[in-house]
Write a protein that holds these residues in place. Structure first.
Motif, PDB file in Angstrom:
ATOM      1  N   VAL A 115       0.827  -1.229   0.013  1.00 47.08           N
ATOM      2  CA  VAL A 115       0.164   0.024  -0.057  1.00 47.08           C
ATOM      3  C   VAL A 115       0.835   1.328   0.059  1.00 47.08           C
ATOM      4  N   ASP A 116       1.910   1.322   0.829  1.00 45.25           N
ATOM      5  CA  ASP A 116       2.691   2.343   0.655  1.00 45.25           C
ATOM      6  C   ASP A 116       3.611   2.716  -0.517  1.00 45.25           C
ATOM      7  N   GLN A 117       3.774   1.557  -1.054  1.00 43.82           N
ATOM      8  CA  GLN A 117       4.490   1.656  -2.634  1.00 43.82           C
ATOM      9  C   GLN A 117       3.544   2.354  -3.506  1.00 43.82           C
ATOM     10  N   MET A 118       2.264   1.782  -3.316  1.00 39.21           N
ATOM     11  CA  MET A 118       1.278   2.393  -4.308  1.00 39.21           C
ATOM     12  C   MET A 118       0.812   3.615  -4.225  1.00 39.21           C
ATOM     13  N   ALA A 119       0.958   4.191  -3.086  1.00 40.11           N
ATOM     14  CA  ALA A 119       0.687   5.603  -2.470  1.00 40.11           C
ATOM     15  C   ALA A 119       1.822   6.456  -3.067  1.00 40.11           C
ATOM     16  N   LYS A 120       2.843   5.976  -3.134  1.00 37.94           N
ATOM     17  CA  LYS A 120       4.034   6.729  -3.742  1.00 37.94           C
ATOM     18  C   LYS A 120       3.897   6.938  -5.335  1.00 37.94           C
ATOM     19  N   GLY A 121       3.204   6.186  -5.905  1.00 29.57           N
ATOM     20  CA  GLY A 121       2.802   6.440  -7.257  1.00 29.57           C
ATOM     21  C   GLY A 121       3.574   5.550  -8.267  1.00 29.57           C
ATOM     22  N   HIS A 122       4.182   4.430  -7.719  1.00 27.36           N
ATOM     23  CA  HIS A 122       4.607   3.394  -8.641  1.00 27.36           C
ATOM     24  C   HIS A 122       4.733   2.108  -7.833  1.00 27.36           C
ATOM     25  N   ALA A 123       4.195   1.255  -8.312  1.00 23.14           N
ATOM     26  CA  ALA A 123       3.775  -0.116  -7.778  1.00 23.14           C
ATOM     27  C   ALA A 123       5.015  -1.073  -7.524  1.00 23.14           C
ATOM     28  N   TYR A 124       6.404  -0.875  -8.164  1.00 26.70           N
ATOM     29  CA  TYR A 124       7.364  -1.488  -8.103  1.00 26.70           C
ATOM     30  C   TYR A 124       8.581  -0.770  -7.524  1.00 26.70           C
ATOM     31  N   ALA A 125       9.115  -1.299  -6.556  1.00 27.28           N
ATOM     32  CA  ALA A 125      10.380  -0.696  -5.748  1.00 27.28           C
ATOM     33  C   ALA A 125      11.510  -1.054  -6.734  1.00 27.28           C
ATOM     34  N   ARG A 126      12.473  -0.064  -6.579  1.00 26.54           N
ATOM     35  CA  ARG A 126      13.845  -0.519  -7.380  1.00 26.54           C
ATOM     36  C   ARG A 126      14.404  -1.969  -6.434  1.00 26.54           C
ATOM     37  N   THR A 127      15.042  -2.743  -7.323  1.00 25.84           N
ATOM     38  CA  THR A 127      15.650  -3.929  -6.291  1.00 25.84           C
ATOM     39  C   THR A 127      17.098  -3.746  -6.059  1.00 25.84           C
ATOM     40  N   GLY A 128      17.663  -2.643  -6.555  1.00 29.24           N
ATOM     41  CA  GLY A 128      19.037  -2.492  -6.040  1.00 29.24           C
ATOM     42  C   GLY A 128      20.028  -2.848  -7.256  1.00 29.24           C
ATOM     43  N   ASN A 129      19.385  -4.019  -8.219  1.00 21.58           N
ATOM     44  CA  ASN A 129      20.331  -4.472  -9.524  1.00 21.58           C
ATOM     45  C   ASN A 129      19.729  -3.494 -10.482  1.00 21.58           C
ATOM     46  N   VAL A 130      20.790  -2.741 -11.027  1.00 20.03           N
ATOM     47  CA  VAL A 130      20.501  -1.835 -11.993  1.00 20.03           C
ATOM     48  C   VAL A 130      19.807  -2.374 -13.414  1.00 20.03           C
ATOM     49  N   ALA A 131      20.799  -3.425 -13.664  1.00 22.80           N
ATOM     50  CA  ALA A 131      20.380  -4.216 -14.961  1.00 22.80           C
ATOM     51  C   ALA A 131      19.094  -4.665 -14.963  1.00 22.80           C
ATOM     52  N   PHE A 132      18.712  -5.468 -13.916  1.00 23.10           N
ATOM     53  CA  PHE A 132      17.185  -5.918 -13.845  1.00 23.10           C
ATOM     54  C   PHE A 132      16.278  -4.915 -13.806  1.00 23.10           C
ATOM     55  N   ASP A 133      16.507  -3.976 -13.162  1.00 25.22           N
ATOM     56  CA  ASP A 133      15.367  -2.663 -12.830  1.00 25.22           C
ATOM     57  C   ASP A 133      15.131  -2.137 -14.273  1.00 25.22           C
ATOM     58  N   ASP A 134      16.199  -1.762 -15.007  1.00 22.72           N
ATOM     59  CA  ASP A 134      16.094  -1.306 -16.242  1.00 22.72           C
ATOM     60  C   ASP A 134      15.225  -2.354 -17.162  1.00 22.72           C
ATOM     61  N   TYR A 135      15.788  -3.485 -17.228  1.00 20.95           N
ATOM     62  CA  TYR A 135      15.032  -4.625 -18.144  1.00 20.95           C
ATOM     63  C   TYR A 135      13.604  -4.353 -17.674  1.00 20.95           C
ATOM     64  N   ARG A 136      13.151  -4.495 -16.186  1.00 19.40           N
ATOM     65  CA  ARG A 136      11.733  -4.407 -15.778  1.00 19.40           C
ATOM     66  C   ARG A 136      11.227  -3.185 -16.508  1.00 19.40           C
ATOM     67  N   GLU A 137      11.770  -2.101 -16.323  1.00 21.23           N
ATOM     68  CA  GLU A 137      11.021  -0.832 -16.951  1.00 21.23           C
ATOM     69  C   GLU A 137      10.904  -0.961 -18.293  1.00 21.23           C
ATOM     70  N   ARG A 138      11.732  -1.582 -19.047  1.00 23.66           N
ATOM     71  CA  ARG A 138      11.596  -1.591 -20.497  1.00 23.66           C
ATOM     72  C   ARG A 138      10.473  -2.732 -20.715  1.00 23.66           C
TER      73      ARG A 138
END
Length: 138
Positions: free
Chosen positions: A64-87
């Protein structure tokens, strides 16, 4: 020096009983609320504290806190994975937009199809009306 408090205590006193009866006479939910306050009013603070503690420990709180911030997915800390997920999420959103546009086109097609069928039925009715027995009697 002592101060007298004018708060209404959650107990069976003439004041709380009178307020409860007045509440039932005026608007029954008010009387019911007063009855609940008389019976359980001394426990409200502890119940609220317990509910807050349970919520803070709940796994749903983070979502609920993540959705309230406006994005449902928090960054994992792994830049490559986060970039892949965003794409991928962007690609999926574009695909969804294409499907929504296709759905709108199909809805327009069905509307036009219904209009054409209605027009055909109306034309048939008008043609039959001119040949029916009512026109011969005229």
């Amino acid at each position: 020096m002592t101060t007298n408090s004018c708060t209404i205590k959650p107990a069976w006193t003439p004041l709380t009983t009178g307020l409860m009866i007045l509440g039932f006479v005026a608007f029954w939910p008010l009387g019911l609320a007063m009855l609940a306050y008389i019976l359980w009013g001394d426990r409200f603070h502890s119940m609220a504290r317990d509910a807050r503690d349970q919520w803070r420990g709940s796994p749903f709180k983070g979502a609920v806190d993540q959705m309230a911030k406006g994005h449902a997915y928090a960054r994992t800390g792994n830049v490559a994975f986060d970039d892949y997920r965003e794409r991928e999420l962007k690609r999926l959103e574009e695909e969804r937009a294409k499907l929504d546009a296709m759905r709108a086109e199909f809805d327009d097609f069905l509307t036009e199809l219904r209009r054409a069928r209605d027009q055909e039925e109306f034309d048939r009715f008008m043609a039959d009306r001119g040949r029916g027995p009512a026109s011969n009697a005229g």
